[in-house]
Design an enzyme around this catalytic site. Structure first.
Site, PDB file in Angstrom:
ATOM      1  N   LYS A  51       0.857  -1.185   0.000  1.00  0.00           N
ATOM      2  CA  LYS A  51       0.000   0.000   0.000  1.00  0.00           C
ATOM      3  C   LYS A  51       0.891   1.232   0.000  1.00  0.00           C
ATOM      4  O   LYS A  51       2.030   1.180   0.464  1.00  0.00           O
ATOM      5  CB  LYS A  51      -0.894   0.019   1.247  1.00  0.00           C
TER       6      LYS A  51
HETATM    7  P1  NAD Z   1     -13.058   7.586  -2.889  1.00  0.00           P
HETATM    8  O1  NAD Z   1     -12.104   8.638  -2.526  1.00  0.00           O
HETATM    9  O2  NAD Z   1     -13.440   7.407  -4.323  1.00  0.00           O
HETATM   10  O3  NAD Z   1     -14.424   7.765  -2.068  1.00  0.00           O
HETATM   11  C1  NAD Z   1     -14.472   7.858  -0.678  1.00  0.00           C
HETATM   12  C2  NAD Z   1     -15.839   8.354  -0.289  1.00  0.00           C
HETATM   13  O4  NAD Z   1     -15.959   8.344   1.123  1.00  0.00           O
HETATM   14  C3  NAD Z   1     -16.130   9.782  -0.741  1.00  0.00           C
HETATM   15  O5  NAD Z   1     -17.466   9.870  -1.187  1.00  0.00           O
HETATM   16  C4  NAD Z   1     -15.947  10.595   0.552  1.00  0.00           C
HETATM   17  O6  NAD Z   1     -16.693  11.792   0.547  1.00  0.00           O
HETATM   18  C5  NAD Z   1     -16.495   9.590   1.531  1.00  0.00           C
HETATM   19  N1  NAD Z   1     -16.122   9.864   2.919  1.00  0.00           N
HETATM   20  C6  NAD Z   1     -14.949  10.278   3.437  1.00  0.00           C
HETATM   21  N2  NAD Z   1     -15.055  10.436   4.763  1.00  0.00           N
HETATM   22  C7  NAD Z   1     -16.323  10.103   5.095  1.00  0.00           C
HETATM   23  C8  NAD Z   1     -17.056  10.081   6.303  1.00  0.00           C
HETATM   24  N3  NAD Z   1     -16.487  10.416   7.473  1.00  0.00           N
HETATM   25  N4  NAD Z   1     -18.360   9.702   6.248  1.00  0.00           N
HETATM   26  C9  NAD Z   1     -18.952   9.364   5.089  1.00  0.00           C
HETATM   27  N5  NAD Z   1     -18.297   9.367   3.915  1.00  0.00           N
HETATM   28  C10 NAD Z   1     -17.016   9.749   3.916  1.00  0.00           C
HETATM   29  O7  NAD Z   1     -12.475   6.236  -2.292  1.00  0.00           O
HETATM   30  P2  NAD Z   1     -12.793   4.738  -2.719  1.00  0.00           P
HETATM   31  O8  NAD Z   1     -11.819   4.320  -3.748  1.00  0.00           O
HETATM   32  O9  NAD Z   1     -14.257   4.613  -2.974  1.00  0.00           O
HETATM   33  O10 NAD Z   1     -12.405   3.943  -1.385  1.00  0.00           O
HETATM   34  C11 NAD Z   1     -13.308   3.831  -0.294  1.00  0.00           C
HETATM   35  C12 NAD Z   1     -12.841   2.683   0.601  1.00  0.00           C
HETATM   36  O11 NAD Z   1     -12.823   1.477  -0.164  1.00  0.00           O
HETATM   37  C13 NAD Z   1     -11.447   2.812   1.182  1.00  0.00           C
HETATM   38  O12 NAD Z   1     -11.434   2.175   2.441  1.00  0.00           O
HETATM   39  C14 NAD Z   1     -10.592   2.029   0.219  1.00  0.00           C
HETATM   40  O13 NAD Z   1      -9.399   1.575   0.818  1.00  0.00           O
HETATM   41  C15 NAD Z   1     -11.526   0.887  -0.088  1.00  0.00           C
HETATM   42  N6  NAD Z   1     -11.274   0.175  -1.335  1.00  0.00           N
HETATM   43  C16 NAD Z   1     -11.186   0.823  -2.525  1.00  0.00           C
HETATM   44  C17 NAD Z   1     -10.998   0.076  -3.684  1.00  0.00           C
HETATM   45  C18 NAD Z   1     -10.992   0.727  -5.037  1.00  0.00           C
HETATM   46  O14 NAD Z   1     -10.968   0.001  -6.040  1.00  0.00           O
HETATM   47  N7  NAD Z   1     -11.039   2.031  -5.149  1.00  0.00           N
HETATM   48  C19 NAD Z   1     -10.876  -1.303  -3.627  1.00  0.00           C
HETATM   49  C20 NAD Z   1     -10.990  -1.940  -2.393  1.00  0.00           C
HETATM   50  C21 NAD Z   1     -11.204  -1.188  -1.247  1.00  0.00           C
END
Ligand code: NAD
Length: 423
Positions: free
Chosen positions: A113
């Site tokens: 990561k």
């Molecule tokens: P992103 O940046 O696209 O979206 C994150 C979202 O969470 C945004 O809408 C943001 O406004 C919201 N957010 C932030 N703080 C918040 C809070 N306190 N309350 C409510 N909403 C809040 O990120 P992402 O890629 O969607 O990743 C989200 C999670 O999924 C992370 O934990 C990431 O590690 C995990 N993840 C992502 C992927 C991927 O392919 N992008 C894959 C596996 C896991």
């Protein structure tokens, strides 16, 4: 347990959670103490403080990390996060979860990561590109299609992946498409990557709904986080007839008991809007989302969101973890007492890494697939892993998290043991 003060409310240190989850699996497997130490520790950690030229000519120093947890099963794979609350412990925990995640779905990868302490929304396009290219250069000694292949995570997207690919390619003197996944299709990305994590969540929920005889058509859903993962999952679930009654982002939470128009909300969000400014529902406090009586609750924002305190208010029947580490071990214990079924992150959100694997394979072969093939293969891989985890959970009377960890840790332990300790 250390408490992070950088986010709203006390959030447990994710590394403590990751190590506690590993420890439970290691106990169950009766792991050799030496191997246990190897698997509990990150193999390699790069920390860098680097300058970036800002608009207007000033210089600002940023801090970034790239961590490899275990590489016994293959090259390092894991996303890069841009967020003000990034810390070395958080990146370590996320790298460890990537190792288990790749193992649980049987991909030939180790876990990694990266992260930069930055609010990407506060930077201009030029500053974001400067920061990305410099950070990539700082960690480039680790990167390569057979060594370490980053991908998007919170705060990063396909445009940033294109800059990473281009920076590495400029250094090498030839195009190295397979060095990063989650790229735009026009520069070696794969069809179906953008919504892959959300689609994986849909496939898992479809299996669960079938197993538990919950008709997905009309099932109620609440999603925390409306980005790459949460937004896509909400839209795909709504497309299958599910009633998405609440979604939240960092600005707030929108609720409509009759179901939100997810597509319209996504369009507004893509145009730069925040949920707190959008119509179509009532505003709730962010934490109220966790206490809604829904069939499926999908936390898809940050880690450490469902603590023991939050868990006490959970009324959902099933939690499907879209985010990495959204439930603390204390929270997990309360959910278990309440008999809430939790599909763990290392299984539920693997759609992204699975399709990243497909992208990497296509890049290495210079041979690209139709979107239908990507979807079919994703469904096959994630459904098989879900079935394996459920079977193990049933046969050994474990929770799905315990079973997924047991499966993953045993696979990584076997590879580490068979390769032996060098020299
Ligand atoms: P992103 O940046 O696209 O979206 C994150 C979202 O969470 C945004 O809408 C943001 O406004 C919201 N957010 C932030 N703080 C918040 C809070 N306190 N309350 C409510 N909403 C809040 O990120 P992402 O890629 O969607 O990743 C989200 C999670 O999924 C992370 O934990 C990431 O590690 C995990 N993840 C992502 C992927 C991927 O392919 N992008 C894959 C596996 C896991």
């Amino acid at each position: 347990m250390a408490i992070s003060k950088t986010r709203a409310g006390p959030v447990a240190n994710p590394l403590d959670a990751a190590i506690a989850q590993f420890g439970a699996a290691a106990d169950r497997l009766n792991l050799d103490p030496g191997l246990r130490q190897v698997l509990a520790t990150c193999k390699r950690e790069l920390a860098t403080n680097f300058p970036v030229q800002m608009d207007g000519g000033s210089t600002k120093v940023f801090t970034g990390y790239r961590v490899h947890h275990n590489l016994a099963r293959g090259p390092a794979k894991g996303g890069i996060r841009y967020h003000p609350a990034v810390s070395l412990d958080e990146v370590r925990a996320l790298a460890m979860w990537m190792t288990w995640k790749s193992a649980v779905v049987n991909l030939p990868y180790g876990g990694a990561k990266g992260g930069v302490i930055v609010d990407p929304k506060a930077l201009s396009q030029t500053e974001l590109e400067n920061l990305t290219r410099r950070y990539t250069t700082e960690i480039s000694i680790l990167l390569g299609p057979s060594q370490d292949i980053p991908a998007p995570d919170m705060g990063t997207d396909e445009r940033i992946m294109a800059w990473i690919m281009d920076t590495v390619s400029m250094h090498r003197g030839y195009t190295e498409a397979g060095v990063v996944t989650g790229k735009p299709v026009s520069v070696g990305g794969t069809l179906g990557r953008k919504e892959a994590t959300g689609r994986g969540i849909l496939y898992v929920i479809q299996e669960l709904a079938r197993d538990r005889s919950i008709p997905l058509d009309g099932a109620t859903i609440a999603v925390q986080g409306f980005g790459n993962v949460g937004g896509a999952a909400a839209a795909l679930l709504a497309g299958e007839g599910a009633r998405v009654i609440a979604v939240s982002d960092s600005s707030g939470c929108l609720y409509n008991g009759r179901g939100l128009d997810v597509q319209a909300l996504r369009e507004q969000k893509n145009a730069g809007g925040s949920l707190s400014d959008m119509g179509g529902g009532d505003c709730l406090l962010g934490e109220e989302l966790f206490s809604l009586p829904v069939d499926f609750l999908v936390p898809a924002a940050l880690e450490g969101q469902i603590t023991a305190q939050t868990a006490r208010h959970v009324q959902a029947k099933i939690i499907v973890e879209g985010a990495n580490g959204p439930t603390t071990p204390d929270g997990d214990a309360v959910l278990a007492e309440k008999r809430v079924l939790v599909v763990p992150d290392i299984l539920a959100n693997t759609g992204g890494v699975i399709v990243s694997y497909f992208e990497w394979v296509q890049d290495l072969q210079f041979f690209f697939w139709e979107e239908e093939e990507v979807r079919e293969r994703l469904q096959r891989v994630i459904t098989r892993a879900y079935r394996e985890v459920c079977a193990l959970a049933q046969s050994q009377n474990l929770s799905l998290r315990e079973a997924a960890m047991l499966l993953a840790v045993s696979r990584v332990e076997e590879a580490t043991r068979l390769r032996g300790i060098y020299p």
